[in-house]
Design a protein around this motif. Structure first.
Motif, PDB file in Angstrom:
ATOM      1  N   ALA A 151       0.830  -1.206   0.000  1.00  0.00           N
ATOM      2  CA  ALA A 151       0.000   0.000   0.000  1.00  0.00           C
ATOM      3  C   ALA A 151       0.863   1.253   0.000  1.00  0.00           C
ATOM      4  O   ALA A 151       0.552   2.238  -0.671  1.00  0.00           O
ATOM      5  CB  ALA A 151      -0.926  -0.001   1.209  1.00  0.00           C
ATOM      6  N   VAL A 152       1.954   1.219   0.769  1.00  0.00           N
ATOM      7  CA  VAL A 152       2.837   2.381   0.844  1.00  0.00           C
ATOM      8  C   VAL A 152       3.416   2.700  -0.525  1.00  0.00           C
ATOM      9  O   VAL A 152       3.330   3.839  -1.011  1.00  0.00           O
ATOM     10  CB  VAL A 152       3.981   2.139   1.859  1.00  0.00           C
ATOM     11  N   TYR A 153       3.997   1.697  -1.175  1.00  0.00           N
ATOM     12  CA  TYR A 153       4.637   1.937  -2.469  1.00  0.00           C
ATOM     13  C   TYR A 153       3.602   2.229  -3.566  1.00  0.00           C
ATOM     14  O   TYR A 153       3.870   3.001  -4.491  1.00  0.00           O
ATOM     15  CB  TYR A 153       5.516   0.745  -2.858  1.00  0.00           C
ATOM     16  N   ALA A 154       2.434   1.597  -3.446  1.00  0.00           N
ATOM     17  CA  ALA A 154       1.375   1.898  -4.409  1.00  0.00           C
ATOM     18  C   ALA A 154       0.975   3.362  -4.310  1.00  0.00           C
ATOM     19  O   ALA A 154       0.810   4.062  -5.322  1.00  0.00           O
ATOM     20  CB  ALA A 154       0.165   1.003  -4.172  1.00  0.00           C
ATOM     21  N   LYS A 286       2.452   7.493   3.516  1.00  0.00           N
ATOM     22  CA  LYS A 286       3.158   7.510   4.802  1.00  0.00           C
ATOM     23  C   LYS A 286       2.204   7.196   5.951  1.00  0.00           C
ATOM     24  O   LYS A 286       2.552   6.548   6.920  1.00  0.00           O
ATOM     25  CB  LYS A 286       3.805   8.883   5.015  1.00  0.00           C
ATOM     26  N   PHE A 287       0.952   7.650   5.806  1.00  0.00           N
ATOM     27  CA  PHE A 287      -0.033   7.459   6.857  1.00  0.00           C
ATOM     28  C   PHE A 287      -0.408   5.982   6.992  1.00  0.00           C
ATOM     29  O   PHE A 287      -0.630   5.475   8.092  1.00  0.00           O
ATOM     30  CB  PHE A 287      -1.270   8.301   6.541  1.00  0.00           C
ATOM     31  N   LYS A 292      -3.527   1.186  11.718  1.00  0.00           N
ATOM     32  CA  LYS A 292      -3.927  -0.168  12.116  1.00  0.00           C
ATOM     33  C   LYS A 292      -5.358  -0.484  11.680  1.00  0.00           C
ATOM     34  O   LYS A 292      -5.807  -1.603  11.832  1.00  0.00           O
ATOM     35  CB  LYS A 292      -3.803  -0.329  13.628  1.00  0.00           C
ATOM     36  N   ASN A 293      -6.069   0.513  11.183  1.00  0.00           N
ATOM     37  CA  ASN A 293      -7.464   0.300  10.803  1.00  0.00           C
ATOM     38  C   ASN A 293      -7.732   1.003   9.469  1.00  0.00           C
ATOM     39  O   ASN A 293      -8.235   2.120   9.433  1.00  0.00           O
ATOM     40  CB  ASN A 293      -8.413   0.827  11.887  1.00  0.00           C
ATOM     41  N   ALA A 294      -7.349   0.330   8.382  1.00  0.00           N
ATOM     42  CA  ALA A 294      -7.456   0.947   7.060  1.00  0.00           C
ATOM     43  C   ALA A 294      -8.902   1.220   6.666  1.00  0.00           C
ATOM     44  O   ALA A 294      -9.203   2.208   5.989  1.00  0.00           O
ATOM     45  CB  ALA A 294      -6.789   0.043   6.010  1.00  0.00           C
ATOM     46  N   LEU A 295      -9.837   0.354   7.084  1.00  0.00           N
ATOM     47  CA  LEU A 295     -11.242   0.558   6.731  1.00  0.00           C
ATOM     48  C   LEU A 295     -11.789   1.833   7.378  1.00  0.00           C
ATOM     49  O   LEU A 295     -12.514   2.604   6.757  1.00  0.00           O
ATOM     50  CB  LEU A 295     -12.073  -0.647   7.167  1.00  0.00           C
ATOM     51  N   MET A 357      -5.279   3.646   0.766  1.00  0.00           N
ATOM     52  CA  MET A 357      -6.130   2.985   1.756  1.00  0.00           C
ATOM     53  C   MET A 357      -6.754   1.724   1.174  1.00  0.00           C
ATOM     54  O   MET A 357      -6.792   0.671   1.816  1.00  0.00           O
ATOM     55  CB  MET A 357      -7.246   3.933   2.213  1.00  0.00           C
ATOM     56  N   VAL A 358      -7.250   1.836  -0.042  1.00  0.00           N
ATOM     57  CA  VAL A 358      -7.913   0.693  -0.677  1.00  0.00           C
ATOM     58  C   VAL A 358      -6.911  -0.417  -0.958  1.00  0.00           C
ATOM     59  O   VAL A 358      -7.195  -1.598  -0.716  1.00  0.00           O
ATOM     60  CB  VAL A 358      -8.612   1.143  -1.970  1.00  0.00           C
ATOM     61  N   VAL A 359      -5.743  -0.069  -1.456  1.00  0.00           N
ATOM     62  CA  VAL A 359      -4.721  -1.085  -1.719  1.00  0.00           C
ATOM     63  C   VAL A 359      -4.340  -1.798  -0.431  1.00  0.00           C
ATOM     64  O   VAL A 359      -4.164  -3.024  -0.392  1.00  0.00           O
ATOM     65  CB  VAL A 359      -3.484  -0.457  -2.380  1.00  0.00           C
ATOM     66  N   SER A 360      -4.237  -1.050   0.661  1.00  0.00           N
ATOM     67  CA  SER A 360      -3.919  -1.642   1.955  1.00  0.00           C
ATOM     68  C   SER A 360      -5.002  -2.626   2.388  1.00  0.00           C
ATOM     69  O   SER A 360      -4.721  -3.738   2.832  1.00  0.00           O
ATOM     70  CB  SER A 360      -3.769  -0.535   3.009  1.00  0.00           C
ATOM     71  N   LEU A 361      -6.274  -2.229   2.215  1.00  0.00           N
ATOM     72  CA  LEU A 361      -7.391  -3.104   2.593  1.00  0.00           C
ATOM     73  C   LEU A 361      -7.406  -4.379   1.762  1.00  0.00           C
ATOM     74  O   LEU A 361      -7.572  -5.480   2.281  1.00  0.00           O
ATOM     75  CB  LEU A 361      -8.710  -2.357   2.420  1.00  0.00           C
TER      76      LEU A 361
END
Length: 967
Positions: A151-154, A286-287, A292-295, A357-361
């Motif tokens: 998610a960070v790199y995306a 960065k955020f 801890k709660n991407a949703l 955020m979406v990529v992280s989820l």
């Protein structure tokens, strides 16, 4: 992975974003010549482009397993994109005959034609745009594979690529296209892509085994609950993309009314939009690392997006004035940047943050390869963008208006955020507080949002702010003292408005994207009359006519006064123009009710390019050349199309303004026109030039010319504009082909479809040449040889009548050319042996003297009228008032017309009184008094039904008039 390697990859992706945006700008412009500039045509291009991006992202997401050497594959993709980019303009031009064939074959169904256009265009663009769509998920897969770092790199790569697009927007719009034109800009961008790919391949060993992280443990099967979560998140991201395009379309429509719809204004708006996306994505990357709660974060940014836009929306009524103030202190482009930033930036920062955020989820739930996670997220969001742009452009903004469209998108974003909150892992009490607080805050903000000040928005701030006094009058709200906004529509392609009593003179103003395009005032409509009448007076035949642009209908109304006209194709881009036309019925003669008229709501240039029909006359309703897309109607390529569509002896007619840009631009337009047409003639009305062009010499006999002028309907419309004879029509003539060639003096610079010189340079000139005009210089240069060339153009005219008309009707706005006009007439008369007539011309008065005499005579007429009214002397008063009513542009015309009506009523001359009310309504339709008298007279005559119609007509144009309401 080494920092230097990461920087190299990031820089490569930045360059890729830059070149992709340049190519997109170039392709859109080139394709506008094939498809047109209507939203329907633009939607086909955008949909094909974005669908290709979505397909590329989706395609890479279907690749199973880890992709080896992703940077090397990315390099090959850039080479392919570069090769297509360098050849793209030639490819598009090669395809044009195919679209002409399609238009002819599928003329019976516009839907099938648009579908066929889309399919061919998509197949043409499939290779480069699909490869572009694959680059983000591909290049992200080169980095560490842990779910958090994915998610960070995306987010970082998405932000860097978008930042490159910002630079591409600015470099393309402000540097490459103005300096290189379309073909060379495409070759430059394509060459950079090709070179970038080659360099990456050359250093490919530096990019082997870059993944430094340990991938999360992969599972062959994803649990059903995880699948549902992924589908839920992707669906939300697609809906978010849908709302994002509603925001963008509505923002751009709002800002284009303030900035003026120039190509540079659109470039600035797009750049700021992309800056917000880029910064939001970079910051959120960065955020995400610490989150801890991407949703919950996704919900928070979606809620913030809706709430912050509602907050800024409440201040939109101040934006036009802020823009003018910033222009005063900082200049044009800084003002546009700051105002765009206020309107767009807060929301786009939130939009950009959502991607990471979406990529992280998705990555947390799927445990799949990076390219799958990023590719699916990107493709779903892009599909939402496609549907959102179509819905916003065709339905939501036209039906609701820009303000309600933005509010709808805000409500959608907030509801979307609340849905996500309910599915987050927050404790129930916190969920309730967040939902309740968001709903309450949304309601409060919506209550605080005022109704949009559409009258202010349609003042044309971009034009007004160039004059300090006029701008201060707008700031003080002086327009509210007399103007009435009768009509406003955020149309499919442009915003259209009709303003009543626009200049406090009883006139109606017709505005396109807040710029005044037509007026019912005498001087505001005369050139529109000439655009319709002149080509029909001089063309060999009059049966087949095409009119590019409906406008307020004055030109069409003039054309239809000629009984020999059998068929008129009116080509109007914006459907809302047709809707606004009813406000001008009292003046334009209701052209659309004529059975000879066939209305086509499509791009006029494309229509005439695709048809094989020949026309006796092609004329254009005025379109300011500095508006984005309008330069398509001022290029040599356009003029060549018009030349091919004329029948033998046919005439093409176009308006060219003499102001708001330099004389050099005027020469470029004339030169471009003359490159396509061998024969050209110039007529002048105030600061407006009406140009006739033909493939054959423009000639007519005086007998035929006078016959056409004396047709009852033609003569009546001329007389209403204070042109009382055929000789007076010729007094507007200023130059023929020889004079124009002498004036251009081998001037070689032209505006072409490829160099798009006017579109990229005129926005600068709009603010560089305000306050002065070059008309006097142009006319002074054209005048020598004027009278002599008229002998060649109109054979057998009465020399005495025409020479006097030429002398006495010199443009009042240019007293400095008076002596040149006089000398030219005298020279011809003396050479041809008209010595007595020459002596008469020598003794004529100057423009200033004639103007002074006219005003003194007018004052005497008014004084005489007052005396005759006091004496109740109808017979003598009728003659005096007939003279007064000829001075339509001077003060006193309307009030003395009302006095005349009163006198006629008192003498029982009710039919005569009705004729005067009709004259007043046609010339000053936004004043109510004439309608009041018409209603009373009709009732006195027992014509109650006609009185009701007159009342409806009066209230239609004067909705707030209490006297009309009470009748």
């Amino acid at each position: 992975m080494k920092l230097a390697t990461k920087i190299a990859i990031g820089f490569s992706f930045f360059i890729s974003g830059l070149t992709s945006l340049v190519l997109e700008i170039v392709w859109n412009k080139q394709l506008s010549y094939i498809f047109g500039i209507s939203l329907h045509s633009t939607a086909v291009v955008v949909a094909a482009y974005m669908f290709g991006l979505a397909l590329g992202a989706w395609g890479i997401s279907r690749v199973k397993g880890k992709i080896n050497r992703p940077i090397q594959i990315y390099a090959y993709l850039q080479i392919c994109i570069g090769l297509f980019g360098t050849a793209s303009i030639s490819i598009f031009r090669f395809l044009q005959p195919a679209f002409i064939f399609l238009k002819t074959t599928l003329a019976f169904s516009s839907s099938l034609f648009f579908l066929a256009q889309f399919l061919i265009l998509f197949l043409t663009l499939a290779l480069p745009v699909t490869l572009m769509g694959a680059t983000l998920p591909l290049i992200t897969s080169a980095f560490d594979q842990t779910s958090k770092k994915t998610a960070v790199y995306a987010g970082i790569m998405y932000g860097i690529n978008t930042l490159g697009a910002v630079c591409g927007c600015l470099v393309g719009g402000f540097v490459l296209l103005p300096q290189l034109g379309l073909t060379k800009s495409a070759i430059t961008a394509g060459s950079i892509d090709f070179s970038l790919g080659c360099i990456l391949i050359l250093f490919r060993k530096s990019f082997v085994d870059l993944r430094g992280g340990v991938a999360d443990k992969k599972v062959k099967l994803i649990e059903t609950s995880h699948k549902n979560k992924i589908s839920f998140v992707l669906c939300l991201f697609g809906i978010s993309g849908f709302f994002a395009m509603i925001y963008e379309v509505a923002w751009f429509r709002f800002l284009s009314n303030i900035f003026g719809a120039t190509v540079h204004a659109f470039s600035m708006m797009l750049a700021v939009f992309l800056i917000g996306i880029s910064l939001g994505s970079l910051v959120s990357a960065k955020f995400v690392r610490k989150s801890k709660n991407a949703l919950f974060n996704f919900a928070s940014f979606e809620l913030l997006l809706g709430l912050v836009t509602l907050l800024t929306l409440s201040l939109y009524n101040f934006v036009p004035i802020w823009y003018g103030r910033l222009f005063e202190s900082l200049g044009l482009f800084p003002a546009q940047f700051l105002v765009s930033g206020f309107v767009v930036l807060p929301a786009t920062l939130c939009m950009g943050a959502l991607f990471a955020m979406v990529v992280s989820l998705v990555s947390e739930s799927s445990k799949q390869e990076t390219q799958r996670e990023v590719g699916r997220a990107y493709s779903v969001n892009t599909l939402g963008n496609i549907l959102g742009s179509i819905a916003a452009g065709f339905v939501i903004v036209p039906k609701l208006g820009y303000a309600n469209a933005i509010m709808l998108a805000c409500v959608g974003s907030i509801l979307l955020g609340l849905v996500v909150v309910t599915q987050s892992t927050l404790e129930k009490p916190r969920k309730i507080k967040m939902i309740f607080g968001s709903v309450v805050l949304s309601i409060v903000l919506m209550i605080l949002i005022p109704s949009p000040d559409l009258l202010l928005l349609n003042q044309g701030i971009a034009m007004v702010m160039r004059n300090q006094q006029k701008f201060e009058d707008v700031v003080a709200g002086k327009q509210n003292e007399f103007q009435t906004l009768l009509f406003h529509r955020d149309g499919i392609n442009e915003s259209i408005a009709v303003i009543g009593n626009e200049a406090n003179d009883g006139s109606l103003g017709f505005r396109v994207s807040s710029k005044n395009e037509a007026s019912t005032s005498l001087l505001g409509r005369r050139h529109l009359l000439l655009l319709g009448e002149l080509p029909l007076l001089f063309s060999r035949h009059q049966e087949q006519v095409a009119i590019l642009g409906l406008g307020a209908g004055f030109t069409a109304g003039a054309v239809l006064n000629h009984s020999d006209v059998k068929h008129v194709d009116i080509l109007e881009l914006e459907p809302s123009v047709v809707e606004a036309l009813k406000y001008f019925d009292v003046v334009n003669g209701k052209p659309l009710s004529d059975s000879r008229v066939f209305l086509h709501t499509e791009d006029g240039r494309v229509f005439l390019n695709y048809t094989q029909k020949k026309y006796d006359v092609i004329t254009t309703d005025p379109v300011s050349p500095w508006l984005a897309g309008s330069s398509n109607l001022y290029s040599t390529d356009f003029y060549k199309i018009m030349s091919q569509r004329l029948s033998p002896g046919g005439i093409f007619c176009q308006w060219i303004q003499m102001g708001d840009f330099s004389e050099n631009v005027y020469k470029i337009i004339l030169s471009s026109l003359h490159h396509a047409f061998s024969y050209v003639a110039i007529f002048v009305s105030t600061y407006d030039t009406v140009v006739l062009a033909s493939n054959e010499p423009i000639k007519i006999s005086w007998e035929e010319f006078q016959k056409r002028f004396n047709a009852p309907d033609v003569k009546a419309i001329f007389e209403n504009d204070e042109i009382n004879s055929a000789a007076e029509v010729l007094s507007f003539y200023f130059a023929g082909t020889e004079q124009i060639e002498r004036y251009l003096n081998q001037f070689a610079h032209v505006n072409t479809d490829d160099n798009i010189w006017m579109e990229t340079h005129l926005p600068y000139e709009l603010y560089s040449y305000y306050g002065g005009n070059f008309g006097a210089g142009v006319l002074r240069a054209l005048t020598p040889g004027r009278f002599n060339s008229l002998f060649k153009m109109v054979s057998g005219f009465p020399v005495d009548e025409v020479s006097v008309a030429l002398r006495e009707n010199s443009p009042d706005e240019f007293p400095m050319i008076d002596e040149a006009v006089r000398s030219d007439i005298l020279g011809v008369l003396e050479n041809r042996g008209y010595n007595q007539l020459a002596e008469k011309i020598k003794n004529t008065k100057s423009i200033q003297e004639r103007e002074t005499d006219a005003r003194e005579s007018y004052i005497k007429l008014l004084s005489s009228a007052d005396i005759l009214i006091a004496n109740n002397d109808l017979n003598n008063a009728s003659q005096i008032f007939s003279e007064i009513l000829k001075f339509k542009k001077l003060k006193g015309f309307y009030p003395y017309g009302i006095k005349f009506i009163n006198l006629l009523i008192s003498k029982g001359k009710l039919d005569d009184a009705l004729r005067v009310t009709d004259l007043l309504e046609k010339n000053m339709p936004a004043f109510a008094a004439a309608y009041v008298y018409e209603i009373k007279i009709l009732r006195q005559l027992g014509r109650n039904q006609d009185a009701l119609i007159a009342k409806q007509k009066g209230l239609f144009l004067n909705p707030d008039n209490t006297e009309l309401q009470s009748l």
